[in-house]
Design a protein around this motif. Structure first.
Motif, mmCIF file in Angstrom:
data_model
loop_
_atom_site.group_PDB
_atom_site.id
_atom_site.type_symbol
_atom_site.label_atom_id
_atom_site.label_comp_id
_atom_site.label_asym_id
_atom_site.label_seq_id
_atom_site.Cartn_x
_atom_site.Cartn_y
_atom_site.Cartn_z
ATOM 1 N N LEU A 183 49.722 44.914 32.016
ATOM 2 C CA LEU A 183 49.859 45.836 32.896
ATOM 3 C C LEU A 183 50.722 47.080 32.741
ATOM 4 O O LEU A 183 50.523 48.235 32.519
ATOM 5 C CB LEU A 183 50.606 45.203 34.214
ATOM 6 C CG LEU A 183 49.567 44.086 34.897
ATOM 7 C CD1 LEU A 183 50.242 43.582 36.040
ATOM 8 C CD2 LEU A 183 48.227 45.098 35.475
ATOM 9 N N ALA A 184 51.954 46.483 31.938
ATOM 10 C CA ALA A 184 52.851 47.803 31.825
ATOM 11 C C ALA A 184 52.246 48.849 30.837
ATOM 12 O O ALA A 184 52.398 50.038 30.675
ATOM 13 C CB ALA A 184 54.164 47.195 30.863
ATOM 14 N N ARG B 174 41.308 50.091 38.082
ATOM 15 C CA ARG B 174 41.218 50.629 36.759
ATOM 16 C C ARG B 174 41.678 49.395 35.832
ATOM 17 O O ARG B 174 41.331 49.522 34.496
ATOM 18 C CB ARG B 174 42.180 51.769 36.695
ATOM 19 C CG ARG B 174 41.847 52.960 37.339
ATOM 20 C CD ARG B 174 42.745 54.201 37.605
ATOM 21 N NE ARG B 174 43.321 54.217 36.299
ATOM 22 C CZ ARG B 174 44.698 54.560 36.162
ATOM 23 N NH1 ARG B 174 45.538 54.673 37.012
ATOM 24 N NH2 ARG B 174 45.285 54.962 34.886
ATOM 25 N N VAL B 175 42.346 48.531 36.318
ATOM 26 C CA VAL B 175 42.729 47.259 35.410
ATOM 27 C C VAL B 175 42.812 45.928 36.027
ATOM 28 O O VAL B 175 43.247 45.886 37.208
ATOM 29 C CB VAL B 175 44.136 47.754 34.853
ATOM 30 C CG1 VAL B 175 45.180 47.735 35.713
ATOM 31 C CG2 VAL B 175 44.472 46.534 33.593
ATOM 32 N N VAL B 176 42.467 44.980 35.359
ATOM 33 C CA VAL B 176 42.783 43.641 35.958
ATOM 34 C C VAL B 176 43.711 43.045 34.664
ATOM 35 O O VAL B 176 43.284 42.772 33.445
ATOM 36 C CB VAL B 176 41.163 42.892 35.969
ATOM 37 C CG1 VAL B 176 41.574 41.352 36.495
ATOM 38 C CG2 VAL B 176 40.261 43.502 36.901
ATOM 39 N N SER B 177 44.494 42.363 34.990
ATOM 40 C CA SER B 177 45.313 41.496 34.416
ATOM 41 C C SER B 177 45.298 39.936 34.885
ATOM 42 O O SER B 177 45.463 39.702 35.612
ATOM 43 C CB SER B 177 46.784 42.115 34.378
ATOM 44 O OG SER B 177 47.502 41.314 33.409
ATOM 45 N N ALA C 240 44.527 44.977 39.504
ATOM 46 C CA ALA C 240 44.333 43.489 40.131
ATOM 47 C C ALA C 240 44.790 42.494 39.199
ATOM 48 O O ALA C 240 44.771 42.654 38.118
ATOM 49 C CB ALA C 240 42.919 43.242 40.574
ATOM 50 N N VAL C 241 45.607 41.549 39.830
ATOM 51 C CA VAL C 241 46.091 40.384 39.077
ATOM 52 C C VAL C 241 45.590 38.892 39.692
ATOM 53 O O VAL C 241 45.633 38.854 40.597
ATOM 54 C CB VAL C 241 47.634 40.566 38.965
ATOM 55 C CG1 VAL C 241 48.458 40.451 40.190
ATOM 56 C CG2 VAL C 241 48.279 39.612 37.840
ATOM 57 N N GLY D 254 44.606 34.921 44.645
ATOM 58 C CA GLY D 254 45.103 33.489 44.149
ATOM 59 C C GLY D 254 46.694 33.235 43.979
ATOM 60 O O GLY D 254 47.455 34.413 43.981
ATOM 61 N N ARG D 255 47.023 32.105 43.693
ATOM 62 C CA ARG D 255 48.293 31.882 43.533
ATOM 63 C C ARG D 255 48.911 32.075 42.083
ATOM 64 O O ARG D 255 48.052 32.010 41.153
ATOM 65 C CB ARG D 255 48.506 30.357 43.761
ATOM 66 C CG ARG D 255 48.904 29.945 45.128
ATOM 67 C CD ARG D 255 49.431 28.829 45.381
ATOM 68 N NE ARG D 255 48.585 27.599 45.025
ATOM 69 C CZ ARG D 255 48.469 26.166 45.078
ATOM 70 N NH1 ARG D 255 49.600 26.043 45.984
ATOM 71 N NH2 ARG D 255 47.717 25.618 44.632
#
Ligand code: DGY
Length: 318
Positions: free
Chosen positions: A304-305, A73-76, A53-54, A14-15
């Motif tokens: 994320l960091a 492994r991660v979704v933000s 994924a973001v 998405g945006r």
């Protein structure tokens, strides 16, 4: 075309605002799924290369996309709402989920109060009246309803609900709330029955989480309890309110009016609402200020960091 890099590979769903996309593209090997002509074919070929994924609260991560990301492994996620993320499936896969609570409490609460004032004092309707030249033509506008000292019922007393209650205190409003269980450490009275809360209050403000558990919590019975002197404000999720029942109640003036930031099938808004003067409609903008959206973007980056540094998110969803 994908090129290997040593930066974590992130899939963007998405945006996202430029002030988030920019830093993401600098710090990560970011790929926007929306740029693909055939997203499913792209995911089938390259899905396994993404570890992150973001996304945003409005977009989430659907089941086919999750299935196409075996190394995830991660979704933000940018936003506080988690109703478009399948948390149990993500947890079962061991995927960490970050989101952006707290930083938007003030702006969402401000929007709730803006809608309370707008519907009661007929702000938008009055603006239309002036622009149409009706004041100049000598027409009378009629009276609104008093907000100061009125009764406010809050559905959901989480962090944003409590912020709304504090705002309403500044308007000398009487406050009660409904939630599944009483909230510890607050003085506002808990009302176990939502219909009883609706019956008591002048303004029923909905700020509970979306999802299957709260679907159509505000139904025809609750709207009838709110009654012809009561206003509904929804800054939560459209799914919490039975929209068809709401449209009927508004059209038949069985409730006084509504201020709505969210809808069941966004961005589609029932056309029947467009001609009603007792409704204020917003395009899901409760948190949409420059300051707050930047703070939310920063939390997405910090999550994320933290994850890629030592596996710790600043704001983890579970
Ligand atoms: C949120 O953060 O959940 C807002 O409602 C935006 O979707």
């Amino acid at each position: 075309m994908t090129t290997p890099t040593d930066r974590p590979r992130l899939l963007q769903l998405g945006r996202l605002p430029p002030f988030l996309e920019g830093p993401l593209a600098e710090g990560y090997d970011l790929h926007r799924l929306a740029d693909e002509a055939d997203p499913a074919a792209f995911l089938a070929r390259h899905g396994a290369s993404f570890t992150g994924a973001v996304t945003s609260a409005g977009v989430g991560l659907d089941a086919p996309t999750l299935a196409a990301l075996p190394a995830l492994r991660v979704v933000s996620s940018m936003g506080v709402g988690l109703d478009r993320l399948d948390l149990p499936s993500l947890a079962a896969r061991g995927v960490a989920v970050g989101y952006t609570p707290d930083v938007l409490n003030d702006c969402v609460a401000d929007t709730a109060m803006a809608l309370v004032l707008a519907v009661a004092r007929r702000v938008v309707e009055a603006d239309r009246f002036v622009r149409a030249g009706r004041w100049a033509a000598g027409d009378g506008f009629g009276l609104g309803r008093r907000v100061s000292g009125a009764k406010l019922g809050i559905v959901g007393l989480g962090r944003i609900g409590r912020t709304i209650a504090r705002r309403a205190g500044g308007f000398d409003m009487a406050i009660r709330y409904h939630s599944r269980r009483p909230v510890a450490g607050v003085d506002w009275p808990h009302e176990p029955s939502l219909a009883a809360l609706a019956d008591w209050c002048d303004f029923l403000v909905v700020i509970t989480a979306g999802g299957a558990e709260t679907r159509h919590l505000v139904n025809a019975e609750v709207l009838d309890a709110l009654g012809p002197r009561g206003f509904l404000v929804n800054v939560a999720r459209g799914s919490v309110v039975d929209e068809a029942a709401l449209v009927r109640a508004l059209a038949e003036r069985r409730i006084a009016g509504a201020g709505l930031d969210v809808f069941e099938d966004e961005p589609r808004v029932p056309e029947a609402l467009f001609s009603l003067d007792n409704v204020v409609l917003l395009p899901h903008v409760a948190s949409a200020t420059d300051e707050t959206r930047r703070a939310m973007a920063q939390r997405v980056l910090d999550n994320l960091a933290g994850f890629y540094r030592d596996g710790r998110l600043v704001s983890a969803a579970s």
